[in-house]
Write an enzyme that holds these catalytic residues in place. Structure first.
Site, short mmCIF file in Angstrom:
data_model
loop_
_atom_site.label_atom_id
_atom_site.label_comp_id
_atom_site.label_asym_id
_atom_site.label_seq_id
_atom_site.Cartn_x
_atom_site.Cartn_y
_atom_site.Cartn_z
N ARG A 33 -1.30 10.95 5.47
CA ARG A 33 -2.88 10.29 5.28
C ARG A 33 -3.55 10.38 6.98
NH1 ARG A 33 0.27 4.10 3.43
NH2 ARG A 33 1.15 4.56 2.31
N GLU A 177 11.32 -5.61 -1.75
CA GLU A 177 9.91 -5.26 -2.28
C GLU A 177 10.43 -4.31 -3.83
OE1 GLU A 177 7.59 -2.70 0.03
OE2 GLU A 177 6.47 -2.62 -1.32
N LYS A 219 9.28 -9.01 -2.28
CA LYS A 219 7.32 -8.29 -2.57
C LYS A 219 7.29 -7.56 -3.29
CE LYS A 219 5.13 -5.12 0.98
NZ LYS A 219 4.61 -4.49 2.46
N SER A 261 -0.29 -3.52 -1.96
CA SER A 261 -1.57 -4.01 -1.86
C SER A 261 -1.47 -2.75 -3.31
CB SER A 261 -2.44 -3.24 -1.24
OG SER A 261 -2.25 -2.16 -0.49
N GLY A 262 -0.81 -1.05 -3.09
CA GLY A 262 -0.40 -0.61 -4.28
C GLY A 262 -1.87 0.44 -4.11
N GLY A 263 -2.62 0.66 -3.54
CA GLY A 263 -3.70 1.50 -3.85
C GLY A 263 -5.29 0.87 -4.06
N ARG A 294 -1.91 -0.02 3.13
CA ARG A 294 -3.21 0.55 2.29
C ARG A 294 -4.76 -0.78 2.40
NH1 ARG A 294 -0.89 4.14 -2.30
NH2 ARG A 294 0.49 2.46 -1.91
#
Ligand code: 13P
Length: 341
Positions: A33, A177, A219, A261-263, A294
């Site tokens: 990132r 998760e 999660k 959030s997964g993107g 993210r």
């Protein structure tokens, strides 16, 4: 294991309208990132960035727990205060990512299983001594032509359950998760089907491994169409599909569900969480909150850019995101909040 002390941690983590902040990116992911923004990929840059997050004024009003990485849990603020102490002083519970990543699953081309069980008992004891009170393990399920296989779902669910049992033994609350990935052109319906199947398997395995589900935080992903799917359902349809999927697969004994959030864009993640809470408010057996990485961090990271002069503005942006998500937990988020900063 003391169920009572685990439940006390759960209570703090799910208190009021707060949620979790995931800053547990592995060094490799954090560097990736940073590289995209030309930020130096050094231990000091990772430390400085995490200090920015931990010291954001007002963060403890919105965030009850932060998930750290093995490097981060040992790091300190510039003034020498360990991050763990800085968080604990603010009433934020320190957590720790304990899996060692998703690796190719033998015999299952295109699928992965999360590793990290070997030696986990000892590592959990060390993390507890360092101050962690909860842990996280992420399983990833890829969607594709003929995927996922039952073998992949089973292997990941089994590992999650073994991890969760070891966590409870070590007095750490397991955040379980299971992420069905957004990559691809699959429909919302397909994501719904696979998420439901995965969560059912996860809870079967948790029961088989004698995990106390009342001291677990789930999660999951939200139920979403793939990135490349031409049909993108409304916020309300996503909220309804997600909650209906959870009704069918998550026992009411589970105290809380904190989404990844997964993107998704930060705004959509807030809007969708909000819609779930506002549409189902009194009909939910579990708290529905956030555990985003993210969707909380990215706008702040893009302002910081590795420069000390941008710290204050980046912190304001970070605070704005967690305030939006806090409102979403109450079902009181509106897109107007994005304009009124
Ligand atoms: P995202 O919110 O960026 O999906 O990350 C959450 C997380 O903890 C991934 O393991």
């Amino acid at each position: 294991m003391s169920l009572k002390s685990l439940k006390e941690v759960v209570k703090v983590l799910l208190s009021g309208d707060k949620g979790l902040l995931a800053m547990d990116e592995s060094n490799a992911t954090c560097n990736e990132r940073f590289a995209k923004l030309d930020i130096p990929q050094t231990e000091e840059a990772r430390r400085a960035y995490r200090e920015l997050i931990v010291t954001t004024p007002g963060i403890s009003e919105c965030v009850s727990g932060m998930i750290l990485y093995d490097e981060t849990i040992r790091q300190k603020k510039k003034d020498g205060t360990p991050f763990v102490k800085a968080l604990t002083d603010l009433g934020i519970v320190p957590g720790i990512k304990v899996d060692t990543g998703a690796k190719d699953l033998a015999g299952h081309p295109g699928e992965r299983v999360t590793e990290g069980l070997d030696g986990l008992r000892g590592r959990l004891i060390s993390y507890f001594q360092l101050g962690a009170r909860f842990a996280k393990w992420r399983a990833v399920i890829d969607l594709g032509e003929g995927l996922p296989s039952l073998g992949c779902i089973e292997a990941n669910a089994h590992a999650l359950a073994r991890y969760a049992a070891l966590c409870q033994e070590a007095e750490l609350v397991p955040v379980v998760e299971a992420e069905v990935l957004m990559d691809g052109a699959h429909s919302l319906q397909r994501c719904l089907q696979v998420t439901e199947e995965t969560l059912r398997m996860v809870f079967n395995q948790l029961h088989a491994q004698r995990v106390a589900t009342e001291a677990v935080i789930l999660k999951p992903n939200m139920v979403l169409p793939g990135w490349a799917c031409p049909r993108q359902e409304s916020v309300e349809d996503v909220a309804d599909a997600t909650v209906n999927c959870l009704y069918r697969s998550v026992p009411a004994s589970v105290p809380g569900i904190a989404f990844l959030s997964g993107g998704q864009s930060p705004e959509l993640a807030s809007e969708r969480l909000n819609a779930m809470n506002s549409r189902f408010r009194s009909k939910l057996p579990w708290a529905l909150t956030f555990s985003f990485s993210r969707a909380i961090q990215q706008p702040a990271l893009e302002i910081w850019m590795g420069e000390e002069v941008h710290v204050v503005t980046a912190q304001k942006t970070l605070l704005h995101r967690v305030m939006c998500n806090r409102a979403a937990r109450r079902g009181e988020y509106t897109t107007a909040m994005e304009r009124s900063r």
